[in-house]
Design a protein around this motif. Structure first.
Motif, PDB file in Angstrom:
ATOM      1  N   LEU A 214       3.001   4.495   0.386  1.00  0.00           N
ATOM      2  CA  LEU A 214       1.788   4.834  -0.343  1.00  0.00           C
ATOM      3  C   LEU A 214       1.543   6.204   0.383  1.00  0.00           C
ATOM      4  CD1 LEU A 214       1.667   1.800  -0.910  1.00  0.00           C
ATOM      5  CD2 LEU A 214      -1.031   1.957  -0.582  1.00  0.00           C
ATOM      6  N   ILE A 215       1.186   7.324  -0.256  1.00  0.00           N
ATOM      7  CA  ILE A 215       1.224   8.882   0.199  1.00  0.00           C
ATOM      8  C   ILE A 215      -0.306   9.146   0.056  1.00  0.00           C
ATOM      9  CG2 ILE A 215       1.895  10.998   0.069  1.00  0.00           C
ATOM     10  CD1 ILE A 215       4.546  10.184  -1.373  1.00  0.00           C
ATOM     11  N   PHE A 216      -1.070   9.504   0.799  1.00  0.00           N
ATOM     12  CA  PHE A 216      -2.421   9.617   1.014  1.00  0.00           C
ATOM     13  C   PHE A 216      -2.957  11.190   1.308  1.00  0.00           C
ATOM     14  CE2 PHE A 216      -2.425   5.102   1.758  1.00  0.00           C
ATOM     15  CZ  PHE A 216      -3.492   4.541   0.934  1.00  0.00           C
ATOM     16  N   ASP A 217      -3.628  11.747   0.566  1.00  0.00           N
ATOM     17  CA  ASP A 217      -4.288  13.109   0.959  1.00  0.00           C
ATOM     18  C   ASP A 217      -5.207  12.357   2.152  1.00  0.00           C
ATOM     19  OD1 ASP A 217      -5.414  15.629   0.747  1.00  0.00           O
ATOM     20  OD2 ASP A 217      -7.360  14.416  -0.372  1.00  0.00           O
TER      21      ASP A 217
ATOM     22  N   LEU B 252      -4.493   0.088   4.011  1.00  0.00           N
ATOM     23  CA  LEU B 252      -3.372   0.462   4.933  1.00  0.00           C
ATOM     24  C   LEU B 252      -2.949  -0.505   5.686  1.00  0.00           C
ATOM     25  CD1 LEU B 252      -5.095   3.602   6.538  1.00  0.00           C
ATOM     26  CD2 LEU B 252      -3.390   3.639   4.808  1.00  0.00           C
ATOM     27  N   GLU B 253      -3.626  -1.559   5.868  1.00  0.00           N
ATOM     28  CA  GLU B 253      -3.135  -2.704   6.702  1.00  0.00           C
ATOM     29  C   GLU B 253      -2.357  -3.858   5.786  1.00  0.00           C
ATOM     30  OE1 GLU B 253      -3.012  -3.291   9.674  1.00  0.00           O
ATOM     31  OE2 GLU B 253      -4.390  -2.065  10.584  1.00  0.00           O
ATOM     32  N   GLU B 254      -3.000  -3.860   4.527  1.00  0.00           N
ATOM     33  CA  GLU B 254      -2.164  -4.682   3.629  1.00  0.00           C
ATOM     34  C   GLU B 254      -1.062  -4.021   3.069  1.00  0.00           C
ATOM     35  OE1 GLU B 254      -4.715  -5.201   0.050  1.00  0.00           O
ATOM     36  OE2 GLU B 254      -6.268  -6.257   1.054  1.00  0.00           O
ATOM     37  N   SER B 255      -0.839  -2.777   3.018  1.00  0.00           N
ATOM     38  CA  SER B 255       0.568  -2.225   2.715  1.00  0.00           C
ATOM     39  C   SER B 255       1.468  -2.550   3.916  1.00  0.00           C
ATOM     40  CB  SER B 255       0.184  -0.735   2.654  1.00  0.00           C
ATOM     41  OG  SER B 255      -0.656  -0.640   1.349  1.00  0.00           O
ATOM     42  N   LEU B 256       0.891  -2.144   5.128  1.00  0.00           N
ATOM     43  CA  LEU B 256       1.919  -2.312   6.168  1.00  0.00           C
ATOM     44  C   LEU B 256       2.517  -3.642   6.365  1.00  0.00           C
ATOM     45  CD1 LEU B 256       0.325  -0.061   8.796  1.00  0.00           C
ATOM     46  CD2 LEU B 256       2.550   0.346   7.569  1.00  0.00           C
ATOM     47  N   HIS B 257       1.457  -4.742   6.053  1.00  0.00           N
ATOM     48  CA  HIS B 257       1.874  -6.273   6.285  1.00  0.00           C
ATOM     49  C   HIS B 257       2.827  -6.552   5.182  1.00  0.00           C
ATOM     50  CE1 HIS B 257       1.197 -10.170   7.233  1.00  0.00           C
ATOM     51  NE2 HIS B 257       1.127 -10.333   5.842  1.00  0.00           N
ATOM     52  N   ALA B 258       2.918  -5.680   3.971  1.00  0.00           N
ATOM     53  CA  ALA B 258       3.737  -6.154   2.979  1.00  0.00           C
ATOM     54  C   ALA B 258       5.042  -5.331   3.234  1.00  0.00           C
ATOM     55  CB  ALA B 258       3.252  -5.588   1.759  1.00  0.00           C
ATOM     56  N   GLY B 259       5.243  -4.651   4.285  1.00  0.00           N
ATOM     57  CA  GLY B 259       6.604  -3.941   4.510  1.00  0.00           C
ATOM     58  C   GLY B 259       6.671  -2.569   4.090  1.00  0.00           C
ATOM     59  N   ARG B 260       5.579  -2.104   3.544  1.00  0.00           N
ATOM     60  CA  ARG B 260       5.720  -0.739   2.786  1.00  0.00           C
ATOM     61  C   ARG B 260       5.406   0.093   3.858  1.00  0.00           C
ATOM     62  NH1 ARG B 260       6.478  -4.923  -0.195  1.00  0.00           N
ATOM     63  NH2 ARG B 260       6.701  -4.391  -2.368  1.00  0.00           N
TER      64      ARG B 260
ATOM     65  N   SER C 246      -9.773  -8.722  -8.458  1.00  0.00           N
ATOM     66  CA  SER C 246     -10.709  -8.581  -7.329  1.00  0.00           C
ATOM     67  C   SER C 246     -11.984  -7.521  -7.611  1.00  0.00           C
ATOM     68  CB  SER C 246     -10.330  -8.534  -6.011  1.00  0.00           C
ATOM     69  OG  SER C 246      -9.592  -7.596  -5.591  1.00  0.00           O
ATOM     70  N   ALA C 247     -12.806  -7.420  -6.896  1.00  0.00           N
ATOM     71  CA  ALA C 247     -13.841  -6.321  -7.012  1.00  0.00           C
ATOM     72  C   ALA C 247     -13.358  -5.093  -5.814  1.00  0.00           C
ATOM     73  CB  ALA C 247     -15.207  -6.703  -6.835  1.00  0.00           C
ATOM     74  N   TRP C 248     -12.317  -5.013  -5.717  1.00  0.00           N
ATOM     75  CA  TRP C 248     -11.642  -4.000  -4.638  1.00  0.00           C
ATOM     76  C   TRP C 248     -10.182  -3.916  -5.110  1.00  0.00           C
ATOM     77  CZ3 TRP C 248     -13.858  -8.546  -3.096  1.00  0.00           C
ATOM     78  CH2 TRP C 248     -12.754  -9.626  -2.702  1.00  0.00           C
ATOM     79  N   LEU C 249      -9.580  -2.819  -4.804  1.00  0.00           N
ATOM     80  CA  LEU C 249      -8.234  -2.479  -5.071  1.00  0.00           C
ATOM     81  C   LEU C 249      -7.216  -3.031  -3.667  1.00  0.00           C
ATOM     82  CD1 LEU C 249      -5.957  -1.160  -6.647  1.00  0.00           C
ATOM     83  CD2 LEU C 249      -6.308   0.847  -5.563  1.00  0.00           C
ATOM     84  N   SER C 250      -6.513  -3.927  -4.157  1.00  0.00           N
ATOM     85  CA  SER C 250      -5.736  -4.530  -3.196  1.00  0.00           C
ATOM     86  C   SER C 250      -4.487  -4.155  -3.546  1.00  0.00           C
ATOM     87  CB  SER C 250      -5.690  -6.189  -3.622  1.00  0.00           C
ATOM     88  OG  SER C 250      -5.025  -6.696  -4.664  1.00  0.00           O
ATOM     89  N   PHE C 251      -3.528  -4.368  -2.634  1.00  0.00           N
ATOM     90  CA  PHE C 251      -2.155  -3.928  -2.447  1.00  0.00           C
ATOM     91  C   PHE C 251      -1.458  -4.599  -3.849  1.00  0.00           C
ATOM     92  CE2 PHE C 251       2.307  -4.441  -1.466  1.00  0.00           C
ATOM     93  CZ  PHE C 251       2.582  -3.009  -1.673  1.00  0.00           C
ATOM     94  N   ASP C 252      -1.595  -5.852  -3.800  1.00  0.00           N
ATOM     95  CA  ASP C 252      -0.946  -6.708  -4.989  1.00  0.00           C
ATOM     96  C   ASP C 252      -1.381  -6.255  -6.163  1.00  0.00           C
ATOM     97  OD1 ASP C 252       0.327  -8.383  -3.107  1.00  0.00           O
ATOM     98  OD2 ASP C 252      -1.115  -9.853  -3.168  1.00  0.00           O
ATOM     99  N   GLU C 253      -2.683  -5.794  -6.299  1.00  0.00           N
ATOM    100  CA  GLU C 253      -3.152  -5.313  -7.893  1.00  0.00           C
ATOM    101  C   GLU C 253      -2.419  -3.992  -7.986  1.00  0.00           C
ATOM    102  OE1 GLU C 253      -6.489  -5.523 -10.998  1.00  0.00           O
ATOM    103  OE2 GLU C 253      -6.887  -6.320  -9.002  1.00  0.00           O
ATOM    104  N   LEU C 254      -2.429  -3.080  -7.063  1.00  0.00           N
ATOM    105  CA  LEU C 254      -1.944  -1.832  -6.844  1.00  0.00           C
ATOM    106  C   LEU C 254      -0.367  -1.907  -7.447  1.00  0.00           C
ATOM    107  CD1 LEU C 254      -2.074   1.521  -6.378  1.00  0.00           C
ATOM    108  CD2 LEU C 254      -1.126   0.813  -4.376  1.00  0.00           C
ATOM    109  N   CYS C 255       0.399  -2.810  -7.007  1.00  0.00           N
ATOM    110  CA  CYS C 255       1.702  -2.986  -7.380  1.00  0.00           C
ATOM    111  C   CYS C 255       1.612  -3.340  -8.952  1.00  0.00           C
ATOM    112  CB  CYS C 255       2.639  -3.959  -6.616  1.00  0.00           C
ATOM    113  SG  CYS C 255       2.680  -3.542  -5.217  1.00  0.00           S
ATOM    114  N   ALA C 256       0.711  -4.344  -9.532  1.00  0.00           N
ATOM    115  CA  ALA C 256       0.694  -4.634 -10.747  1.00  0.00           C
ATOM    116  C   ALA C 256       0.366  -3.552 -11.706  1.00  0.00           C
ATOM    117  CB  ALA C 256      -0.493  -5.777 -10.899  1.00  0.00           C
ATOM    118  N   LEU C 257      -0.451  -2.497 -11.308  1.00  0.00           N
ATOM    119  CA  LEU C 257      -1.236  -1.545 -12.287  1.00  0.00           C
ATOM    120  C   LEU C 257      -0.247  -0.472 -12.310  1.00  0.00           C
ATOM    121  CD1 LEU C 257      -4.842  -1.559 -11.010  1.00  0.00           C
ATOM    122  CD2 LEU C 257      -4.015  -2.452 -13.015  1.00  0.00           C
ATOM    123  N   ALA C 258       0.492   0.229 -11.053  1.00  0.00           N
ATOM    124  CA  ALA C 258       1.101   1.262 -11.077  1.00  0.00           C
ATOM    125  C   ALA C 258       2.340   1.446 -12.164  1.00  0.00           C
ATOM    126  CB  ALA C 258       1.880   1.369  -9.598  1.00  0.00           C
ATOM    127  N   ARG C 259       2.286   2.673 -12.655  1.00  0.00           N
ATOM    128  CA  ARG C 259       3.446   2.763 -13.452  1.00  0.00           C
ATOM    129  C   ARG C 259       4.139   4.062 -13.113  1.00  0.00           C
ATOM    130  NH1 ARG C 259       2.563  -1.590 -14.234  1.00  0.00           N
ATOM    131  NH2 ARG C 259       2.074  -2.717 -16.251  1.00  0.00           N
TER     132      ARG C 259
END
Length: 267
Positions: free
Chosen positions: A6-9, A107-115, A238-251
């Motif tokens: 994940l790359i953040f401004d 950030l924490e979810e992504s690191l926990h997922a090994g990203r 969910s009513a927030w963007l989780s890492f799992d949903e980000l993976c499902a949405l990203a193209r």
């Protein structure tokens, strides 16, 4: 799409920093006795120019002054920016800026997922360091595998240079990462680098053209501060963007052809 990073401004994306930047600019102008004071409305327009030194230069170029005065003021730009950075860092170190809703969680979810996490910002390295340590503590810098800043590239956003640098340093192709931005210039930069991009606008950027974004949300959201009308509008889990949903949405972002790039002012 598999996401490896994940790359953040930074400014506006990790934290809504622009008011602090505006105040710091005005303090620097006052220190040099210039009599300039950028209002919120004026500064919002000036944000079309990326980079602090470039913003001051653009402002000086717009002033109805004699050529000799313009040259004198342009010579002051590095000194003004250095003073502005000092004021800004002081505000950050005093705890005057906090992360936007959902940022720390994702950030924490992504690191926990090994990203891996990365920064791609037009701001200076000292500003990035100050913000990360102030908001995330001693491990703030360690959380990010790559920190790419504006002074490391030839062209700043909306050129894709900074995202290309981040991807090269990560050793990834664009289809293996996603970008997070808050502005149209940032979006153009990320998309030109081939990145699927999430946009979370602020007061300073709302109303801009975000049609090429993969996802536009008012903020990332948190269980304690959920997004209204979610899930069901853009998010399904969910009513927030989780890492799992980000993976499902990203193209993978569709590449720009030469005509599209020219039209968007990138080529």
């Amino acid at each position: 799409m598999g996401i490896d990073a994940l790359i953040f401004d930074v400014d506006g994306t990790l934290a809504d920093t622009e008011e602090a930047h505006r105040v710091a600019f005005n303090l620097a102008f006052d220190r040099y006795g210039l009599g300039w004071s950028w209002s919120r409305t004026e500064y919002r327009g000036l944000l079309d120019v990326t980079g602090g030194k470039e913003r001051i230069t653009s402002y000086i170029q717009s002033l109805p002054i004699a050529p000799t005065d313009r040259r004198r003021l342009l010579e002051l730009v590095p000194h003004l920016h250095r003073e502005k950075t000092r004021f800004y860092s002081s505000m950050v170190n005093d705890g005057g800026i906090v992360l936007r809703d959902g940022v720390a969680r994702l950030l924490e979810e992504s690191l926990h997922a090994g990203r891996r996490l990365a920064i791609a910002s037009t701001t200076s390295a000292v500003n990035v360091d100050a913000l990360l340590q102030s908001t995330l503590g001693a491990r703030g810098l360690e959380m990010f595998s790559v920190i790419a800043c504006g002074d490391q590239v030839k062209q700043k956003k909306p050129a894709p240079d900074i995202y290309q640098l981040a991807l090269r340093t990560l050793g990834l192709t664009a289809d293996r990462a996603v970008a997070f931005e808050d502005s149209s210039n940032g979006l153009r930069s990320a998309v030109a680098a081939g990145l699927w991009t999430v946009i979370t606008p602020t007061f300073w950027t709302e109303g801009s053209d975000f049609t090429s974004a993969g996802l536009v949300l008012p903020r990332l959201g948190d269980p304690e501060k959920p997004l209204s009308d979610e899930p069901g509008r853009q998010l399904q889990r969910s009513a927030w963007l989780s890492f799992d949903e980000l993976c499902a949405l990203a193209r993978p972002a569709a590449p720009l052809d030469s005509v599209q790039a020219l039209y968007r002012g990138i080529a």
